[in-house]
Design a protein around this motif. Structure first.
Motif, mmCIF file in Angstrom:
data_model
loop_
_atom_site.group_PDB
_atom_site.id
_atom_site.type_symbol
_atom_site.label_atom_id
_atom_site.label_comp_id
_atom_site.label_asym_id
_atom_site.label_seq_id
_atom_site.Cartn_x
_atom_site.Cartn_y
_atom_site.Cartn_z
ATOM 1 N N ALA A 161 -31.549 -20.310 5.533
ATOM 2 C CA ALA A 161 -31.846 -20.431 6.969
ATOM 3 C C ALA A 161 -31.874 -21.902 7.390
ATOM 4 C CB ALA A 161 -33.155 -19.744 7.300
ATOM 5 N N GLY A 162 -30.956 -22.684 6.815
ATOM 6 C CA GLY A 162 -30.854 -24.087 7.189
ATOM 7 C C GLY A 162 -31.810 -25.019 6.483
ATOM 8 N N GLN A 163 -32.699 -24.486 5.649
ATOM 9 C CA GLN A 163 -33.678 -25.316 4.955
ATOM 10 C C GLN A 163 -33.279 -25.487 3.485
ATOM 11 O OE1 GLN A 163 -36.252 -26.842 6.623
ATOM 12 N NE2 GLN A 163 -35.173 -25.950 8.391
ATOM 13 N N PRO A 164 -33.334 -26.731 2.971
ATOM 14 C CA PRO A 164 -32.936 -26.959 1.577
ATOM 15 C C PRO A 164 -33.870 -26.285 0.582
ATOM 16 C CG PRO A 164 -33.949 -28.922 2.510
ATOM 17 C CD PRO A 164 -33.763 -27.960 3.651
ATOM 18 N N VAL A 165 -33.280 -25.808 -0.503
ATOM 19 C CA VAL A 165 -34.032 -25.147 -1.575
ATOM 20 C C VAL A 165 -33.660 -25.817 -2.892
ATOM 21 C CG1 VAL A 165 -34.401 -22.995 -2.829
ATOM 22 C CG2 VAL A 165 -34.110 -22.946 -0.349
ATOM 23 N N GLU A 166 -34.654 -26.180 -3.690
ATOM 24 C CA GLU A 166 -34.415 -26.816 -4.981
ATOM 25 C C GLU A 166 -34.329 -25.761 -6.083
ATOM 26 O OE1 GLU A 166 -33.826 -29.992 -5.613
ATOM 27 O OE2 GLU A 166 -34.015 -30.540 -3.486
ATOM 28 N N LEU A 167 -33.196 -25.746 -6.784
ATOM 29 C CA LEU A 167 -33.000 -24.799 -7.876
ATOM 30 C C LEU A 167 -32.739 -25.544 -9.179
ATOM 31 C CD1 LEU A 167 -30.579 -22.175 -6.246
ATOM 32 C CD2 LEU A 167 -33.077 -22.128 -6.308
ATOM 33 N N THR A 168 -33.086 -24.916 -10.289
ATOM 34 C CA THR A 168 -32.703 -25.459 -11.591
ATOM 35 C C THR A 168 -31.213 -25.214 -11.799
ATOM 36 O OG1 THR A 168 -33.110 -23.411 -12.803
ATOM 37 C CG2 THR A 168 -34.987 -24.902 -12.495
ATOM 38 N N GLY A 169 -30.656 -25.829 -12.844
ATOM 39 C CA GLY A 169 -29.225 -25.665 -13.100
ATOM 40 C C GLY A 169 -28.827 -24.221 -13.331
ATOM 41 N N ILE A 170 -29.589 -23.496 -14.158
ATOM 42 C CA ILE A 170 -29.245 -22.106 -14.447
ATOM 43 C C ILE A 170 -29.473 -21.225 -13.221
ATOM 44 C CG2 ILE A 170 -29.959 -20.073 -15.768
ATOM 45 C CD1 ILE A 170 -30.136 -21.719 -18.211
ATOM 46 N N GLU A 171 -30.532 -21.475 -12.474
ATOM 47 C CA GLU A 171 -30.769 -20.712 -11.245
ATOM 48 C C GLU A 171 -29.601 -20.871 -10.289
ATOM 49 O OE1 GLU A 171 -35.665 -21.175 -11.351
ATOM 50 O OE2 GLU A 171 -34.453 -22.314 -9.913
ATOM 51 N N HIS A 197 -35.245 -15.806 -14.671
ATOM 52 C CA HIS A 197 -34.610 -16.708 -13.716
ATOM 53 C C HIS A 197 -34.357 -16.007 -12.378
ATOM 54 C CE1 HIS A 197 -34.266 -20.110 -16.325
ATOM 55 N NE2 HIS A 197 -33.507 -19.479 -17.203
ATOM 56 N N ILE A 198 -34.005 -14.739 -12.429
ATOM 57 C CA ILE A 198 -33.828 -13.975 -11.194
ATOM 58 C C ILE A 198 -35.143 -13.920 -10.424
ATOM 59 C CG2 ILE A 198 -33.519 -11.640 -10.272
ATOM 60 C CD1 ILE A 198 -30.869 -12.834 -10.789
ATOM 61 N N SER A 199 -36.244 -13.712 -11.136
ATOM 62 C CA SER A 199 -37.552 -13.666 -10.492
ATOM 63 C C SER A 199 -37.871 -14.992 -9.808
ATOM 64 C CB SER A 199 -38.625 -13.337 -11.533
ATOM 65 O OG SER A 199 -39.910 -13.344 -10.952
ATOM 66 N N HIS A 200 -37.607 -16.103 -10.506
ATOM 67 C CA HIS A 200 -37.850 -17.428 -9.924
ATOM 68 C C HIS A 200 -36.924 -17.672 -8.732
ATOM 69 C CE1 HIS A 200 -39.518 -18.962 -14.052
ATOM 70 N NE2 HIS A 200 -40.352 -18.162 -13.424
ATOM 71 N N LEU A 201 -35.669 -17.237 -8.874
ATOM 72 C CA LEU A 201 -34.685 -17.422 -7.811
ATOM 73 C C LEU A 201 -35.093 -16.658 -6.556
ATOM 74 C CD1 LEU A 201 -31.971 -18.647 -6.988
ATOM 75 C CD2 LEU A 201 -30.823 -16.717 -8.089
ATOM 76 N N ARG A 202 -35.548 -15.428 -6.739
ATOM 77 C CA ARG A 202 -36.022 -14.644 -5.595
ATOM 78 C C ARG A 202 -37.155 -15.369 -4.872
ATOM 79 N NH1 ARG A 202 -35.997 -8.935 -8.826
ATOM 80 N NH2 ARG A 202 -34.088 -8.031 -7.936
#
Length: 227
Positions: A146-156, A195-200
């Motif tokens: 929604a236009g807001q940056p999200v920080e993810l790990t490499g695998i995520e 990782h899916i749980s963290h990604l969600r």
């Protein structure tokens, strides 16, 4: 370019050569030594294209194309030492997307693969992806919700891209493992679930009733188009 292809060819040396070259150029390769094994892998995984040898013992490439086309629209590039025009025409008429006579250079094969993907699935080679309100830049590895940056790990990030390249389609766990697996990380099925749980959570998905990344029990995950 980051795509996943199935290479069906009984020539082990050619398999090793193409796997090394293509993976150096962002193409993940899963090999199969014969048509029967190739069809089994295609039925249990998710691929962006199939590289298929015509002259194989047992089930030949033309029969494999027929069976693929009866169930699947995945692009097929046929590889063959045959130079007869009739064979090329038959291959194309029964559903092959391109026909590359041997010998060929790996660089030419990569160019033809990219051309087929541009025609059939332009989203699979796009640098910028968008599904619903989630967008990602493959080059910079930046994600926004929604236009807001999200920080993810490499695998995520790798898992998210694998899902975004196939919106609305179930991606089996083993396909996600192939996309996300790295030599510096031990990845297993349970690891992907975590990782899916963290990604969600990072995408703002409700873990009790996720609307973006849904679980298909016993198979894998799907990123919904209308999230």
């Amino acid at each position: 370019m980051s795509v996943r292809v199935l290479l069906i060819d009984d020539d082990r040396r050619l398999q090793e050569l193409l796997k090394t070259f293509l993976e150096q150029n962002g193409v993940s390769v899963v090999g199969a030594p014969d048509g029967t094994t190739g069809l089994q892998l295609l039925g249990s995984g998710t691929f962006d294209a199939v590289l298929l040898d015509v002259m194989m013992p047992g089930m030949d490439g033309l029969e494999v194309v027929r069976r693929i086309r009866s169930k699947n629209g995945v692009p097929v590039l046929m590889l063959t030492a045959r130079g007869d025009e009739t064979d090329r025409v038959v291959g194309l008429e029964i559903g092959a997307d391109d026909y590359i006579p041997k010998p060929f250079s790996p660089r030419e094969l990569l160019a033809r693969l990219r051309a087929v993907l541009r025609r059939s699935k332009p989203e699979s080679i796009a640098d910028r992806l968008a599904v619903g309100d989630v967008s990602a830049d493959v080059g910079t590895r930046e994600v926004q919700v929604a236009g807001q940056p999200v920080e993810l790990t490499g695998i995520e990030f790798d898992i998210l891209i694998a899902l975004m390249r196939r919106p609305g389609r179930v991606v089996p766990r083993d396909a996600l493992l192939a996309e996300a697996g790295r030599s510096d990380v031990v990845v297993g099925e349970r690891t992907v679930d975590v990782h899916i749980s963290h990604l969600r959570a990072k995408l703002g998905d409700d873990p009790r009733a996720p609307r973006r990344i849904k679980t298909v029990r016993g198979v894998g995950y799907v990123l919904t188009r209308d999230a």
